[in-house]
Write an enzyme that holds these catalytic residues in place. Structure first.
Site, short mmCIF file in Angstrom:
data_model
loop_
_atom_site.label_atom_id
_atom_site.label_comp_id
_atom_site.label_asym_id
_atom_site.label_seq_id
_atom_site.Cartn_x
_atom_site.Cartn_y
_atom_site.Cartn_z
N LYS A 17 77.64 89.40 70.11
CA LYS A 17 76.87 89.06 71.31
C LYS A 17 76.43 90.35 71.99
O LYS A 17 76.93 91.44 71.68
CB LYS A 17 77.75 88.26 72.30
CG LYS A 17 78.19 86.87 71.81
CD LYS A 17 77.07 85.86 71.86
CE LYS A 17 77.48 84.50 71.32
NZ LYS A 17 77.73 84.48 69.89
N SER A 55 73.13 82.17 67.20
CA SER A 55 73.11 82.46 68.64
C SER A 55 72.44 83.78 69.00
O SER A 55 72.08 84.00 70.15
CB SER A 55 74.53 82.43 69.21
OG SER A 55 75.25 83.56 68.78
#
Lengths: 148, 426
Positions: free
Chosen positions: A106, A69
């Site tokens: 993230k 991701s």
């Protein structure tokens, strides 16, 4: 041909001068075990990656990436993350977070009423964090070690 | 002023840093070979799990009450401890690592307002940098700092983890709040005797006449009394024996830089720890050693390191403990450093009679008669008459550690994993 010439011109070879014999003192009593080698004084420490990536040893931790991701930020599956917990997390930092029972990495996006954990890969969707979620911003990622 | 900084539920807190899902949930940590409970989170204490509870007997209780069980992970606890200690030592040049999770710091020339701010700053920094929660107690003496720390921990929400005994009233109140058996350094025998005399609290104890204490107890208890009165009789690095922790840490009179010099020190400290261990009829499961240069001599090359050797079975043998401490030193010793301080800390203390018999170590007790003889000789002729040569321990270790977490901070292959797949668009 020309190249070879140039290099011949620039390289200078030094030879030991054997014509002058210099008397060296002899260690009369032998050398005791544990006596430091005289060469130690000139020993340079080798380059250590720690110098570059570890700013606060007490606050530095490592983690391994699993998943894609954050590919856009250069964080690939299997990469090693360097995390510095002494850094105060800021908007736009890449951080290791613990969200709803799981670790993830993230980019932090601070909005007015919530925080977004932003992926950097179009195949993944942002995670919206509200008061109902349990979020721990575990530490800010400062370096990534990858195999090329 | 002294500060005592103590990590809250240290082993459980270390596990929670890397498995935050257990925050606020009951946790127990088992001794080597998963024998008995050696540490509990507050939640596990509240469920009535006693210290020393045998794991096999409590297996169903753990499952039914949803108590998370961990095998002891000494490499992790040792590394987290050294991170905490290093942060604390930056606050003052005078400090003593008292156990794996406690340090005394000496603050001179700070006024009280500064101290409170400093306490909160330390607490916040340790928590943010390492994830470990700590409590801080300030007082004019070590024995009172110990009590101040207990108050800070017990009334966490009111004190925010920092408490200062800085007036006579506060001191008297704190002493009256402390039961005799909870006074730092008062052994079980003495506390029973005091209770039989009607001495209930630290306040009663501190008001006993010196002559009575001298007659019935020892000079140590007399110094404790003075300390409780607010007169600093116990200095940094003075040895106060307790059951909970055994450590010998010392600053050297002059700097040491040779391996054999440090080897001698480490071996001596390990021996003195082992002797204390046998005195209280305990055995230990792991040995932590640390060495460090003088961090306040900034112009010199700085180095500090620590390491933990986990033993295959709990032992009280000076031979094994000292040998393993020296092995630890070999791993972390570096040439060309002026060392100023070193220490040995024994971890995973369990009562000797409860130590696990290991099927593959049939000669577990082989050093017992020798150790008893050494202790007797020391008793009769004074300490350190018998010193140990090096003894090799060549055994393959096969420990039961069914609930072991990873060595997150000391093994590159065991760092934790962040999962970046869960938010994928399917």
């Amino acid at each position: 041909m020309k190249k070879a010439q140039t290099s011949q011109q620039t390289i200078v070879f030094f030879k030991p001068n054997t014509e002058v014999f210099q008397e060296m003192p002899l260690a009369q009593n032998g050398v005791s075990a544990g006596f430091p080698s005289p060469a130690d004084d000139f020993k340079e420490l080798r380059i250590s990656i720690d110098q570059e990536v570890v700013k606060n040893a007490e606050a530095t931790f490592y983690a391994r990436v699993a998943g894609e991701s954050m590919q856009g930020a250069g964080l690939d599956d299997g990469d090693l993350l360097v995390i510095d917990r002494s850094k105060e997390p800021q908007d736009n930092n890449i951080a290791v977070c613990f969200i709803d029972g799981e670790f993830t990495v993230k980019r932090l996006k601070v909005a007015e009423e919530c925080i977004y954990l932003m992926p950097e890969n179009s195949k993944y969707k942002p995670i919206r964090v509200t008061e109902e979620n349990e979020l721990i911003i575990w530490g800010v990622v400062t370096f990534v070690v990858k195999k090329v | 002023m002294f500060a005592l900084v103590d990590c809250n539920n240290f082993y459980a807190s270390c596990e929670r840093v890397f498995q935050p899902q257990w925050e606020g949930k009951p946790i127990v940590i088992l001794s080597n070979n998963d024998g008995c409970v050696i540490a509990r989170s507050n939640e596990a204490k509240a469920l009535g799990i006693p210290m020393g509870a045998p794991a096999f007997k409590y297996k169903e209780v753990f499952a039914k009450q949803k108590i998370k069980v961990f095998s002891s992970n000494y490499p992790l606890y040792g590394d987290m401890s050294s991170r905490v200690m290093q942060i604390l030592e930056n606050y003052t040049p005078d400090s003593e690592i008292y156990s794996i999770d406690e340090a005394f710091l000496k603050f001179d020339g700070f006024d009280y307002f500064d101290l409170k701010t400093t306490g909160h700053k330390m607490r916040k920094q340790v928590r943010q940098w390492t994830g470990i929660p700590v409590s801080v107690g300030f007082a004019p003496t070590k024995a009172l700092a110990k009590i101040a720390n207990k108050i800070a921990k017990k009334f966490d929400s009111r004190t925010q983890g920092v408490y200062i005994i800085d007036s006579c009233e506060k001191r008297v109140k704190a002493l009256k709040w402390t039961a005799v058996k909870d006074i730092w350094g008062i052994g079980r025998q003495h506390s029973k005797r005091l209770e039989a005399q009607g001495i209930q609290t630290a306040y009663d104890f501190a008001n006993l006449p010196d002559s009575w204490i001298k007659k019935h107890m020892s000079v140590l208890e007399l110094r404790l009394k003075k300390d409780l009165l607010g007169l600093p009789y116990i200095k940094l690095e003075d040895v106060i024996p307790t059951k909970k922790s055994i450590a010998t840490t010392r600053s050297f009179k002059s700097n040491l830089s040779q391996f054999h010099q440090l080897e001698e020190r480490i071996s001596t400290y390990a021996n003195s720890c082992a002797e204390k261990l046998r005195k209280q009829e305990g055995s230990c499961s792991a040995v932590l050693i640390f060495i460090r240069s003088n961090s306040h001599q900034k112009n010199k090359k700085q180095y500090r390191n620590s390491c933990v050797i986990t033993l295959p079975y709990a032992t009280d043998s000076s031979l094994i403990i000292s040998k393993q401490a020296v092995n630890g030193l070999k791993r972390i010793f570096k040439d060309g450093i002026d060392y100023k301080k070193a220490g040995v800390i024994l971890l995973g203390l369990v009562p000797a009679k409860e130590r696990q018999l290991n099927l593959f170590q049939p000669d577990l007790n082989k050093h017992d008669p020798l150790m008893q003889a050494i202790d007797k000789i020391h008793l009769r002729f004074g300490p350190h008459k018998i010193k140990l040569g090096n003894q090799d321990l060549n055994s393959t270790w096969n420990m039961r550690q069914e609930h072991l977490s990873k060595r997150y901070t000391t093994e590159l292959t065991e760092v934790f994993t962040v999962n970046n797949n869960s938010n994928i668009i399917l």
